[in-house]
Design a protein around this motif. Structure first.
Motif, PDB file in Angstrom:
ATOM      1  N   VAL A 111       0.807  -1.222   0.000  1.00  0.00           N
ATOM      2  CA  VAL A 111       0.000   0.000   0.000  1.00  0.00           C
ATOM      3  C   VAL A 111       0.844   1.277   0.000  1.00  0.00           C
ATOM      4  CG1 VAL A 111      -1.967  -1.108   1.121  1.00  0.00           C
ATOM      5  CG2 VAL A 111      -0.215   0.005   2.526  1.00  0.00           C
ATOM      6  N   PHE A 112       2.164   1.151  -0.112  1.00  0.00           N
ATOM      7  CA  PHE A 112       3.026   2.334  -0.131  1.00  0.00           C
ATOM      8  C   PHE A 112       2.868   3.093  -1.451  1.00  0.00           C
ATOM      9  CE2 PHE A 112       5.050  -0.061   3.255  1.00  0.00           C
ATOM     10  CZ  PHE A 112       5.418   0.941   4.140  1.00  0.00           C
ATOM     11  N   PRO A 113       2.997   4.410  -1.454  1.00  0.00           N
ATOM     12  CA  PRO A 113       3.403   5.295  -0.353  1.00  0.00           C
ATOM     13  C   PRO A 113       2.278   5.663   0.604  1.00  0.00           C
ATOM     14  CG  PRO A 113       3.058   6.591  -2.320  1.00  0.00           C
ATOM     15  CD  PRO A 113       2.861   5.153  -2.715  1.00  0.00           C
ATOM     16  N   GLY A 114       1.103   5.064   0.438  1.00  0.00           N
ATOM     17  CA  GLY A 114       0.013   5.287   1.366  1.00  0.00           C
ATOM     18  C   GLY A 114      -0.771   6.552   1.104  1.00  0.00           C
ATOM     19  N   MET A 115      -1.836   6.716   1.878  1.00  0.00           N
ATOM     20  CA  MET A 115      -2.702   7.891   1.764  1.00  0.00           C
ATOM     21  C   MET A 115      -3.056   8.398   3.161  1.00  0.00           C
ATOM     22  SD  MET A 115      -5.317   6.643  -1.238  1.00  0.00           S
ATOM     23  CE  MET A 115      -6.259   8.174  -1.084  1.00  0.00           C
ATOM     24  N   VAL A 140      17.787  -0.343   5.738  1.00  0.00           N
ATOM     25  CA  VAL A 140      17.826  -1.804   5.689  1.00  0.00           C
ATOM     26  C   VAL A 140      16.506  -2.313   6.248  1.00  0.00           C
ATOM     27  CG1 VAL A 140      19.055  -3.907   6.295  1.00  0.00           C
ATOM     28  CG2 VAL A 140      20.332  -1.754   6.077  1.00  0.00           C
ATOM     29  N   ASP A 141      15.774  -3.072   5.435  1.00  0.00           N
ATOM     30  CA  ASP A 141      14.460  -3.572   5.810  1.00  0.00           C
ATOM     31  C   ASP A 141      14.530  -5.093   5.920  1.00  0.00           C
ATOM     32  OD1 ASP A 141      11.707  -3.510   6.329  1.00  0.00           O
ATOM     33  OD2 ASP A 141      11.201  -3.754   4.212  1.00  0.00           O
ATOM     34  N   PHE A 142      14.150  -5.628   7.089  1.00  0.00           N
ATOM     35  CA  PHE A 142      14.308  -7.057   7.375  1.00  0.00           C
ATOM     36  C   PHE A 142      12.984  -7.800   7.222  1.00  0.00           C
ATOM     37  CE2 PHE A 142      17.726  -4.948   9.715  1.00  0.00           C
ATOM     38  CZ  PHE A 142      18.822  -5.700   9.323  1.00  0.00           C
ATOM     39  N   HIS A 143      13.029  -8.918   6.475  1.00  0.00           N
ATOM     40  CA  HIS A 143      11.851  -9.742   6.206  1.00  0.00           C
ATOM     41  C   HIS A 143      12.181 -11.222   6.387  1.00  0.00           C
ATOM     42  CE1 HIS A 143       9.034  -6.800   4.271  1.00  0.00           C
ATOM     43  NE2 HIS A 143      10.165  -6.116   4.174  1.00  0.00           N
ATOM     44  N   LYS A 184       3.931  -0.689  -5.164  1.00  0.00           N
ATOM     45  CA  LYS A 184       3.384  -0.292  -3.869  1.00  0.00           C
ATOM     46  C   LYS A 184       4.084  -0.944  -2.674  1.00  0.00           C
ATOM     47  CE  LYS A 184      -1.186   1.030  -5.541  1.00  0.00           C
ATOM     48  NZ  LYS A 184      -2.653   0.927  -5.336  1.00  0.00           N
ATOM     49  N   SER A 185       5.282  -1.491  -2.894  1.00  0.00           N
ATOM     50  CA  SER A 185       6.061  -2.032  -1.783  1.00  0.00           C
ATOM     51  C   SER A 185       6.882  -0.923  -1.135  1.00  0.00           C
ATOM     52  CB  SER A 185       6.987  -3.150  -2.262  1.00  0.00           C
ATOM     53  OG  SER A 185       7.995  -2.611  -3.107  1.00  0.00           O
ATOM     54  N   LYS A 195      15.994   6.957  -2.024  1.00  0.00           N
ATOM     55  CA  LYS A 195      16.579   6.441  -0.785  1.00  0.00           C
ATOM     56  C   LYS A 195      17.105   5.021  -1.017  1.00  0.00           C
ATOM     57  CE  LYS A 195      15.298  10.009   1.712  1.00  0.00           C
ATOM     58  NZ  LYS A 195      16.263  10.934   2.366  1.00  0.00           N
ATOM     59  N   PRO A 196      18.419   4.817  -0.966  1.00  0.00           N
ATOM     60  CA  PRO A 196      18.953   3.460  -1.170  1.00  0.00           C
ATOM     61  C   PRO A 196      18.483   2.522  -0.068  1.00  0.00           C
ATOM     62  CG  PRO A 196      20.669   4.959  -0.429  1.00  0.00           C
ATOM     63  CD  PRO A 196      19.470   5.805  -0.708  1.00  0.00           C
ATOM     64  N   ILE A 197      18.089   1.315  -0.450  1.00  0.00           N
ATOM     65  CA  ILE A 197      17.532   0.363   0.504  1.00  0.00           C
ATOM     66  C   ILE A 197      17.975  -1.050   0.167  1.00  0.00           C
ATOM     67  CG2 ILE A 197      15.378   0.312  -0.837  1.00  0.00           C
ATOM     68  CD1 ILE A 197      13.885  -0.381   1.756  1.00  0.00           C
ATOM     69  N   LEU A 198      18.305  -1.814   1.195  1.00  0.00           N
ATOM     70  CA  LEU A 198      18.559  -3.246   1.064  1.00  0.00           C
ATOM     71  C   LEU A 198      17.411  -3.979   1.731  1.00  0.00           C
ATOM     72  CD1 LEU A 198      22.355  -3.635   1.972  1.00  0.00           C
ATOM     73  CD2 LEU A 198      21.337  -3.384  -0.303  1.00  0.00           C
ATOM     74  N   LEU A 199      16.862  -4.978   1.047  1.00  0.00           N
ATOM     75  CA  LEU A 199      15.831  -5.826   1.635  1.00  0.00           C
ATOM     76  C   LEU A 199      16.462  -7.166   1.980  1.00  0.00           C
ATOM     77  CD1 LEU A 199      12.176  -6.277   0.437  1.00  0.00           C
ATOM     78  CD2 LEU A 199      13.529  -8.229   1.183  1.00  0.00           C
ATOM     79  N   TYR A 200      16.443  -7.490   3.267  1.00  0.00           N
ATOM     80  CA  TYR A 200      17.007  -8.766   3.737  1.00  0.00           C
ATOM     81  C   TYR A 200      15.879  -9.763   3.949  1.00  0.00           C
ATOM     82  CZ  TYR A 200      19.206 -12.130   6.946  1.00  0.00           C
ATOM     83  OH  TYR A 200      19.676 -13.273   7.550  1.00  0.00           O
ATOM     84  N   GLU A 201      16.048 -10.951   3.398  1.00  0.00           N
ATOM     85  CA  GLU A 201      15.100 -12.055   3.588  1.00  0.00           C
ATOM     86  C   GLU A 201      15.828 -13.205   4.262  1.00  0.00           C
ATOM     87  OE1 GLU A 201      11.976 -13.043   2.952  1.00  0.00           O
ATOM     88  OE2 GLU A 201      11.091 -11.450   1.734  1.00  0.00           O
ATOM     89  N   GLY A 202      15.173 -13.816   5.250  1.00  0.00           N
ATOM     90  CA  GLY A 202      15.774 -14.980   5.871  1.00  0.00           C
ATOM     91  C   GLY A 202      14.805 -15.674   6.804  1.00  0.00           C
TER      92      GLY A 202
END
Length: 322
Positions: A111-115, A140-143, A184-185, A195-202
């Motif tokens: 739903v990003f960037p949202g309302m 850094v976003d952790f998933h 929309k992520s 904005k530089p971003i790393l998505l971590y999955e584990g």
């Protein structure tokens, strides 16, 4: 050039050298009980970048929450220079109820960037993008994997950015998976803002895994060290093995329904035709050997003991960068 200005965030003022816990006022429960998302901010007296660590966009992804918790509890988030902003649980509603989505049934990560006046999830996304993300120089976003699907520790980025490649390698997860930003992520919204971003999955949902959390914590330390933010008492370890860069991958799906058991370990390299699992029935009359259709690395395994025809069993790399 980084400055050492006063940080104005969510109505609070944090000066250089200060620590603060800011309340991200999300909404109220149906009982009128207020629900706040704590945001932990640590600032050095010396100017430097601002790193935002986020987790818990999905309420059932506990490994990410544990990674950010450790950064805070061990004091890793207290920077030598600059600022860290830690949000261990973004979807506090889902975390309380042990559910992936918000109470309105929406996936926060879609739903990003949202309302400002949208659904509950949309409003949270909007506040995050408007009030917190603008202060970050790096995110850094952790998933974790959903349901029973266990992800090997990996960084996900889009292909084509040399800067993202460098930062992903510095993080030091065993795998880098090149994947397009989903519409929309959170990752897509951050990239659109520059904005530089790393998505971590584990790992997988409803689970805590030491290897997954240790990899995440060590990766965060390497990122902070790269920016000159990690304090001297914290050691930076070298990754245990060279990172594998995956450009293409494929899911291997069940041909039959039944009781499922993987016979290979996560992260191993397999060849075409290798036996990697088997599907049986409860009565001892059926035993189907699952064979790999591709040569590559196993980067996700379905750990559900019961599967149905068509269910995703293994995620296998099909092309890697040499």
């Amino acid at each position: 050039m980084y400055t050492n200005d006063v940080l104005e965030i969510l109505g609070e003022t944090i000066k250089p050298g200060q620590s603060a816990e800011v309340s991200f006022n999300v909404a109220k429960l149906h009982t009128r009980t207020p629900v706040d998302v704590p945001i932990i901010i640590e600032r050095s007296k010396k100017p430097g970048p601002t790193i935002l660590f986020t987790a818990g966009i999905h309420g059932d992804e506990i490994n990410g929450v544990e990674i950010v918790r450790q950064l805070i509890s061990k004091g890793i988030n207290k920077p030598k220079i600059g600022t860290t902003i830690c949000i261990p649980v973004l979807n506090i509603f889902g975390f309380i109820n042990m559910e992936r989505a918000f109470p309105d049934g929406r996936d926060l990560n879609r739903v990003f960037p949202g309302m400002k006046n949208g659904s509950l999830a949309s409003r949270v996304a909007y506040e995050l993008i408007q009030e917190v993300v603008p202060h970050a120089d790096f995110i850094v976003d952790f998933h974790t994997g959903g349901a029973f699907r266990f992800n090997a520790p990996q960084i996900r980025i889009e292909r084509g950015s040399e800067d993202d490649d460098v930062m992903a390698e510095i993080f030091g997860a065993p795998f880098i998976l090149y994947s397009q930003n989903l519409n929309k992520s959170f990752r897509n919204a951050c990239n659109k803002l520059g904005k530089p971003i790393l998505l971590y999955e584990g790992g997988k949902s409803f689970d805590l895994d030491n290897t997954v959390t240790n990899t995440g914590v060590n990766g965060a330390k390497r990122i902070m060290n790269h920016f000159g933010m990690l304090r001297r008492q914290f050691k930076v370890s070298e990754p245990k093995k060279e990172c594998v860069k995956i450009t293409e991958s494929s899911w291997l799906r069940a041909k039959h329904s039944g009781m499922f058991k993987a016979t290979v370990k996560l992260g191993v390299e397999v060849k075409v035709g290798d036996d990697i699992g088997n599907i049986t029935d409860p009565y001892g009359k059926f035993n189907h050997f699952v064979k790999s259709k591709h040569a590559g690395y196993i980067i996700n395994i379905n750990q559900s003991p019961i599967v149905y025809q068509g269910d995703a069993l293994f995620h296998i790399s099909t092309e890697v960068l040499k």
